[in-house]
Scaffold this motif. Sequence first.
Motif, mmCIF file in Angstrom:
data_model
loop_
_atom_site.group_PDB
_atom_site.id
_atom_site.type_symbol
_atom_site.label_atom_id
_atom_site.label_comp_id
_atom_site.label_asym_id
_atom_site.label_seq_id
_atom_site.Cartn_x
_atom_site.Cartn_y
_atom_site.Cartn_z
ATOM 1 N N CYS A 75 -3.843 -11.712 4.084
ATOM 2 C CA CYS A 75 -3.146 -10.856 3.785
ATOM 3 C C CYS A 75 -2.170 -9.892 5.034
ATOM 4 O O CYS A 75 -2.887 -9.197 5.241
ATOM 5 C CB CYS A 75 -3.528 -10.242 2.656
ATOM 6 S SG CYS A 75 -1.860 -9.398 1.626
ATOM 7 N N LEU A 92 -1.417 -0.406 4.035
ATOM 8 C CA LEU A 92 -1.209 -1.462 5.323
ATOM 9 C C LEU A 92 -2.272 -1.175 6.365
ATOM 10 O O LEU A 92 -1.507 -0.030 6.560
ATOM 11 C CB LEU A 92 -0.115 -1.900 5.473
ATOM 12 C CG LEU A 92 0.534 -2.143 4.824
ATOM 13 C CD1 LEU A 92 2.345 -2.220 4.925
ATOM 14 C CD2 LEU A 92 0.875 -4.350 4.904
ATOM 15 N N HIS A 103 -5.670 -6.212 -0.943
ATOM 16 C CA HIS A 103 -5.403 -7.116 -1.670
ATOM 17 C C HIS A 103 -6.308 -7.649 -2.684
ATOM 18 O O HIS A 103 -7.477 -6.884 -1.848
ATOM 19 C CB HIS A 103 -5.023 -8.468 -0.042
ATOM 20 C CG HIS A 103 -6.729 -8.790 0.698
ATOM 21 N ND1 HIS A 103 -7.068 -9.737 -0.102
ATOM 22 C CD2 HIS A 103 -6.772 -8.524 1.610
ATOM 23 C CE1 HIS A 103 -8.321 -10.030 1.294
ATOM 24 N NE2 HIS A 103 -8.093 -9.335 2.481
ATOM 25 N N LEU A 138 5.535 -11.171 5.036
ATOM 26 C CA LEU A 138 4.107 -10.304 4.227
ATOM 27 C C LEU A 138 3.718 -12.332 4.071
ATOM 28 O O LEU A 138 4.493 -12.874 3.512
ATOM 29 C CB LEU A 138 4.292 -9.733 3.444
ATOM 30 C CG LEU A 138 2.748 -10.025 2.454
ATOM 31 C CD1 LEU A 138 1.665 -8.973 3.642
ATOM 32 C CD2 LEU A 138 2.986 -9.021 1.291
ATOM 33 N N PHE A 172 1.333 -9.372 7.338
ATOM 34 C CA PHE A 172 3.041 -9.072 7.838
ATOM 35 C C PHE A 172 2.581 -10.440 9.480
ATOM 36 O O PHE A 172 2.275 -10.352 10.060
ATOM 37 C CB PHE A 172 4.165 -8.176 8.408
ATOM 38 C CG PHE A 172 4.269 -7.677 7.126
ATOM 39 C CD1 PHE A 172 5.404 -7.937 6.275
ATOM 40 C CD2 PHE A 172 2.949 -6.329 6.544
ATOM 41 C CE1 PHE A 172 5.630 -7.681 5.126
ATOM 42 C CE2 PHE A 172 3.551 -5.958 4.870
ATOM 43 C CZ PHE A 172 5.095 -6.480 5.240
ATOM 44 N N THR A 230 -0.921 -8.283 -3.325
ATOM 45 C CA THR A 230 -0.934 -7.977 -1.987
ATOM 46 C C THR A 230 -1.309 -6.284 -2.480
ATOM 47 O O THR A 230 -1.834 -5.169 -0.898
ATOM 48 C CB THR A 230 -0.653 -7.776 -1.238
ATOM 49 O OG1 THR A 230 0.940 -6.823 -1.844
ATOM 50 C CG2 THR A 230 0.833 -9.319 -1.215
ATOM 51 N N ARG A 258 -1.968 -5.418 8.272
ATOM 52 C CA ARG A 258 -2.837 -6.376 7.062
ATOM 53 C C ARG A 258 -2.895 -5.765 5.720
ATOM 54 O O ARG A 258 -3.361 -4.232 5.732
ATOM 55 C CB ARG A 258 -3.752 -6.726 8.048
ATOM 56 C CG ARG A 258 -3.988 -7.687 9.042
ATOM 57 C CD ARG A 258 -5.429 -7.627 9.295
ATOM 58 N NE ARG A 258 -5.766 -6.258 9.867
ATOM 59 C CZ ARG A 258 -6.642 -6.205 10.973
ATOM 60 N NH1 ARG A 258 -7.178 -7.193 11.467
ATOM 61 N NH2 ARG A 258 -6.908 -5.305 11.046
ATOM 62 N N CYS A 259 -3.110 -5.991 4.568
ATOM 63 C CA CYS A 259 -2.829 -5.136 3.502
ATOM 64 C C CYS A 259 -4.298 -4.762 3.068
ATOM 65 O O CYS A 259 -5.551 -6.023 3.620
ATOM 66 C CB CYS A 259 -2.719 -6.826 1.699
ATOM 67 S SG CYS A 259 -0.980 -6.835 2.135
#
Length: 141
Positions: free
Chosen positions: A112, A96, A105, A21, A114, A60, A101-102
């Motif tokens: 934000c 997610l 956040h 992340l 992975f 996050t 993606r967050c």
Amino acid sequence: MSSVSAGCLVTREVEGRIEVLLVHARRATFRRPLFGIPKGLVESGEDLEQAARRETREETGLEVRIRGSLGSVRQKSGKVVHAFWASLEDTSAANLDERGRCLRHDQENDVCGFYPLDRAYESMIPAQREFLDRLKAQLTL
């Protein structure tokens, strides 16, 4: 005196490969590698691990479980950053999207999500790349 921050290098496994992340600070350039781990200043009364988990959650929207220490580095700015290897708590999956993606956040970051290890390494603040090297060493033990 330089400031001290703490954060988490959060990992997950997707189709047999490790992803990490990373966040990108709002208003920071995309011309240089300026992605990093979610982190922030240690507040009065907190230990490094508490600060790392809190900052990760605030930046996050994800709850994490600490798996171990990755030590500290000194960034070019002089800031000392302590990192912990962490994994997602089961409850975080809902925060997610399908691309990692967050969804929740904070406004400090405009990105934000992975990333595969090799892409993360290229995108990270040079001093924080050391955390990836230390993670890889732990993964191969």
